[in-house]
Design a protein around this motif. Structure first.
Motif, PDB file in Angstrom:
ATOM      1  N   ILE A 164       0.816  -1.443  -0.013  1.00  0.00           N
ATOM      2  CA  ILE A 164       0.114   0.158   0.048  1.00  0.00           C
ATOM      3  C   ILE A 164       0.850   1.198  -0.010  1.00  0.00           C
ATOM      4  O   ILE A 164       1.573   1.413   0.907  1.00  0.00           O
ATOM      5  N   SER A 165       0.902   1.976  -1.106  1.00  0.00           N
ATOM      6  CA  SER A 165       1.970   2.916  -1.325  1.00  0.00           C
ATOM      7  C   SER A 165       1.357   4.405  -1.082  1.00  0.00           C
ATOM      8  O   SER A 165       2.230   5.351  -0.814  1.00  0.00           O
ATOM      9  N   SER A 166      -0.083   4.646  -1.096  1.00  0.00           N
ATOM     10  CA  SER A 166      -0.349   5.961  -1.087  1.00  0.00           C
ATOM     11  C   SER A 166      -0.148   6.462   0.422  1.00  0.00           C
ATOM     12  O   SER A 166      -0.297   5.752   1.220  1.00  0.00           O
ATOM     13  N   THR A 167       0.091   7.636   0.338  1.00  0.00           N
ATOM     14  CA  THR A 167       0.254   8.332   1.588  1.00  0.00           C
ATOM     15  C   THR A 167      -1.022   8.900   2.375  1.00  0.00           C
ATOM     16  O   THR A 167      -0.899   9.732   3.318  1.00  0.00           O
ATOM     17  N   CYS A 168      -2.116   8.997   1.473  1.00  0.00           N
ATOM     18  CA  CYS A 168      -3.257   9.734   1.814  1.00  0.00           C
ATOM     19  C   CYS A 168      -4.201   8.631   2.109  1.00  0.00           C
ATOM     20  O   CYS A 168      -4.425   7.636   1.197  1.00  0.00           O
ATOM     21  N   THR A 169      -5.330   9.028   3.083  1.00  0.00           N
ATOM     22  CA  THR A 169      -6.290   8.074   3.367  1.00  0.00           C
ATOM     23  C   THR A 169      -7.257   7.741   2.306  1.00  0.00           C
ATOM     24  O   THR A 169      -7.481   6.603   1.850  1.00  0.00           O
ATOM     25  N   VAL A 170      -7.635   8.887   1.550  1.00  0.00           N
ATOM     26  CA  VAL A 170      -8.615   8.587   0.221  1.00  0.00           C
ATOM     27  C   VAL A 170      -7.812   7.830  -0.694  1.00  0.00           C
ATOM     28  O   VAL A 170      -8.437   6.968  -1.190  1.00  0.00           O
ATOM     29  N   PHE A 171      -6.662   8.096  -1.075  1.00  0.00           N
ATOM     30  CA  PHE A 171      -6.008   7.360  -2.061  1.00  0.00           C
ATOM     31  C   PHE A 171      -5.798   6.098  -1.825  1.00  0.00           C
ATOM     32  O   PHE A 171      -5.846   4.981  -2.576  1.00  0.00           O
ATOM     33  N   SER A 172      -5.375   5.609  -0.502  1.00  0.00           N
ATOM     34  CA  SER A 172      -5.109   4.579   0.066  1.00  0.00           C
ATOM     35  C   SER A 172      -6.291   3.791   0.123  1.00  0.00           C
ATOM     36  O   SER A 172      -6.284   2.508  -0.315  1.00  0.00           O
ATOM     37  N   GLU A 173      -7.500   3.979   0.372  1.00  0.00           N
ATOM     38  CA  GLU A 173      -8.759   3.366   0.211  1.00  0.00           C
ATOM     39  C   GLU A 173      -9.080   3.036  -1.184  1.00  0.00           C
ATOM     40  O   GLU A 173      -9.354   1.868  -1.405  1.00  0.00           O
ATOM     41  N   SER A 174      -8.624   3.853  -2.216  1.00  0.00           N
ATOM     42  CA  SER A 174      -8.955   3.418  -3.550  1.00  0.00           C
ATOM     43  C   SER A 174      -7.914   2.292  -3.960  1.00  0.00           C
ATOM     44  O   SER A 174      -8.277   1.394  -4.734  1.00  0.00           O
ATOM     45  N   VAL A 176      -6.788   0.090  -1.758  1.00  0.00           N
ATOM     46  CA  VAL A 176      -7.157  -1.278  -1.289  1.00  0.00           C
ATOM     47  C   VAL A 176      -8.218  -1.747  -2.071  1.00  0.00           C
ATOM     48  O   VAL A 176      -8.197  -3.092  -2.199  1.00  0.00           O
ATOM     49  N   ILE A 177      -9.387  -1.063  -2.595  1.00  0.00           N
ATOM     50  CA  ILE A 177     -10.353  -1.379  -3.208  1.00  0.00           C
ATOM     51  C   ILE A 177      -9.599  -2.036  -4.754  1.00  0.00           C
ATOM     52  O   ILE A 177     -10.397  -2.983  -5.263  1.00  0.00           O
ATOM     53  N   SER A 178      -8.892  -1.462  -5.186  1.00  0.00           N
ATOM     54  CA  SER A 178      -8.149  -1.863  -6.431  1.00  0.00           C
ATOM     55  C   SER A 178      -7.506  -3.405  -6.133  1.00  0.00           C
ATOM     56  O   SER A 178      -7.501  -4.398  -7.064  1.00  0.00           O
ATOM     57  N   HIS A 179      -6.789  -3.466  -5.040  1.00  0.00           N
ATOM     58  CA  HIS A 179      -6.241  -4.796  -4.557  1.00  0.00           C
ATOM     59  C   HIS A 179      -7.160  -5.881  -4.433  1.00  0.00           C
ATOM     60  O   HIS A 179      -7.044  -7.076  -4.858  1.00  0.00           O
ATOM     61  N   THR A 185      -6.067 -11.303  -1.482  1.00  0.00           N
ATOM     62  CA  THR A 185      -6.810 -11.727  -0.248  1.00  0.00           C
ATOM     63  C   THR A 185      -6.981 -10.667   0.911  1.00  0.00           C
ATOM     64  O   THR A 185      -6.094  -9.643   0.893  1.00  0.00           O
ATOM     65  N   ILE A 186      -7.766 -10.649   1.568  1.00  0.00           N
ATOM     66  CA  ILE A 186      -8.344  -9.756   2.794  1.00  0.00           C
ATOM     67  C   ILE A 186      -7.061  -9.754   3.519  1.00  0.00           C
ATOM     68  O   ILE A 186      -6.602  -8.671   4.308  1.00  0.00           O
ATOM     69  N   PRO A 187      -6.642 -10.969   4.255  1.00  0.00           N
ATOM     70  CA  PRO A 187      -5.167 -10.986   4.912  1.00  0.00           C
ATOM     71  C   PRO A 187      -4.219 -10.055   4.507  1.00  0.00           C
ATOM     72  O   PRO A 187      -3.348  -9.613   5.049  1.00  0.00           O
ATOM     73  N   ASP A 188      -3.833 -10.598   3.260  1.00  0.00           N
ATOM     74  CA  ASP A 188      -2.976  -9.888   2.534  1.00  0.00           C
ATOM     75  C   ASP A 188      -2.835  -8.312   2.256  1.00  0.00           C
ATOM     76  O   ASP A 188      -1.753  -7.742   2.560  1.00  0.00           O
ATOM     77  N   VAL A 189      -4.158  -8.108   2.088  1.00  0.00           N
ATOM     78  CA  VAL A 189      -4.214  -6.463   2.125  1.00  0.00           C
ATOM     79  C   VAL A 189      -4.291  -5.826   3.360  1.00  0.00           C
ATOM     80  O   VAL A 189      -3.422  -4.833   3.713  1.00  0.00           O
ATOM     81  N   ILE A 190      -4.671  -6.327   4.393  1.00  0.00           N
ATOM     82  CA  ILE A 190      -4.506  -5.965   5.864  1.00  0.00           C
ATOM     83  C   ILE A 190      -3.030  -5.849   6.243  1.00  0.00           C
ATOM     84  O   ILE A 190      -2.549  -4.987   6.919  1.00  0.00           O
ATOM     85  N   ASN A 191      -2.442  -6.793   5.922  1.00  0.00           N
ATOM     86  CA  ASN A 191      -0.918  -7.052   6.233  1.00  0.00           C
ATOM     87  C   ASN A 191      -0.182  -5.913   5.548  1.00  0.00           C
ATOM     88  O   ASN A 191       0.666  -5.135   6.064  1.00  0.00           O
TER      89      ASN A 191
END
Length: 275
Positions: A164-174, A176-179, A185-191
């Motif tokens: 997860i490379s984005s430093t902004c919450t809004v962009f990080s949310e996008s 995560v959705i893209s991943h 998997t959800i565990p991989d994204v959470i990690n």
């Protein structure tokens, strides 16, 4: 025998209200946490619950100190003290000799450099963006439809590193959705989220000067994955406590005891708390 002095510390954060009652500035006799903060009924609920646990009368509480984001709004307070000072004092109570405190609140991250005797030397804060805060993890947990209390357990199941490379919450949310759309998997994204948060937190801590012993406080300290990755980033162990989220309230209760003791030395009467 000298009469016991009971004091109360109330930490009104942006997302939670914490309350502590201490005996003689040493022993915690009651604690409460309401999962709503400044501008809500949270402080009122936290005080009502802690008083119920305490079992005494309002007049038995000799001094009340408020801290945190909403400290100026607490009508019961005899005194308001900055959250930086209260977190320093609370951390020294929980971890005598602590040199570095990393506190992750709902809206900000604080890194404190202390002298080992409870005194604050320097600090840095990140309060311009929610990235790396409890609020950031709360947003991510909703996107992932996972309870925030389950993030660490789920993240520990990860089998693949996701960035997860984005430093902004809004962009990080996008991101995560893209991943998720790409079948990660959800565990991989959470990690990946935990590693991203840890990197930001460690970067902030390094700005203040990291010196062991290091402790982490605030609600995010209960997320063992974040604690582990911050520890890896700093190359040093990090201590936590079951009372980590109450750290500011503990410091406030100790400040209340100090102020109350000074008032007694000055010969002034103590009126007790009015609620």
């Amino acid at each position: 025998m000298q009469q016991d002095i009971f004091t109360m510390g109330v930490d009104i954060g942006s997302s939670a209200s914490k309350c502590i009652i201490m005996r003689n500035g040493v022993e915690i006799v009651a604690k409460s946490l309401a999962s709503v903060g400044a501008g809500t009924s949270g402080p009122e609920k936290a005080i009502a619950e802690v008083m119920q646990q305490f079992g005494g009368k309002p007049a038995d509480i000799r001094w009340v100190c408020a801290t945190g984001y909403g400290r100026n709004s607490l009508k019961e307070a005899n005194k308001e003290v900055s959250e930086l000072s209260c977190h320093a004092k609370g951390a020294h109570y929980l971890f005598p000799g602590v040199k570095t405190v990393i506190d992750i609140g709902g809206q900000d991250v604080k890194a404190l450099h202390m002298d080992g005797a409870g005194r604050l030397i320097n600090f840095v804060m990140n309060d311009k963006c929610a990235a790396g805060t409890g609020r950031f993890l709360d947003v991510m947990s909703r996107v992932l439809e996972t309870r925030i209390s389950d993030l660490a357990t789920e993240g520990a199941k990860s089998k693949k590193r996701v960035t997860i490379s984005s430093t902004c919450t809004v962009f990080s949310e996008s991101e995560v959705i893209s991943h998720l759309a790409n079948s990660e998997t959800i565990p991989d994204v959470i990690n990946g989220i935990h590693r991203s948060v840890a990197s930001r937190i460690a970067g902030l801590a390094k700005r203040v000067g990291v010196e062991e012993p290091i402790v982490m406080t605030g609600g995010v300290a209960s997320n063992f994955e974040v604690v582990r990755y911050v520890s890896e980033e700093l190359g040093a162990p990090i201590m936590t406590s079951p009372l980590s989220q109450y750290n500011g309230a503990i410091g406030a209760a100790i400040y209340a005891f100090d102020a109350c003791s000074q008032q007694l030395r000055d010969g002034a009467p103590l009126s007790g708390m009015h609620i």
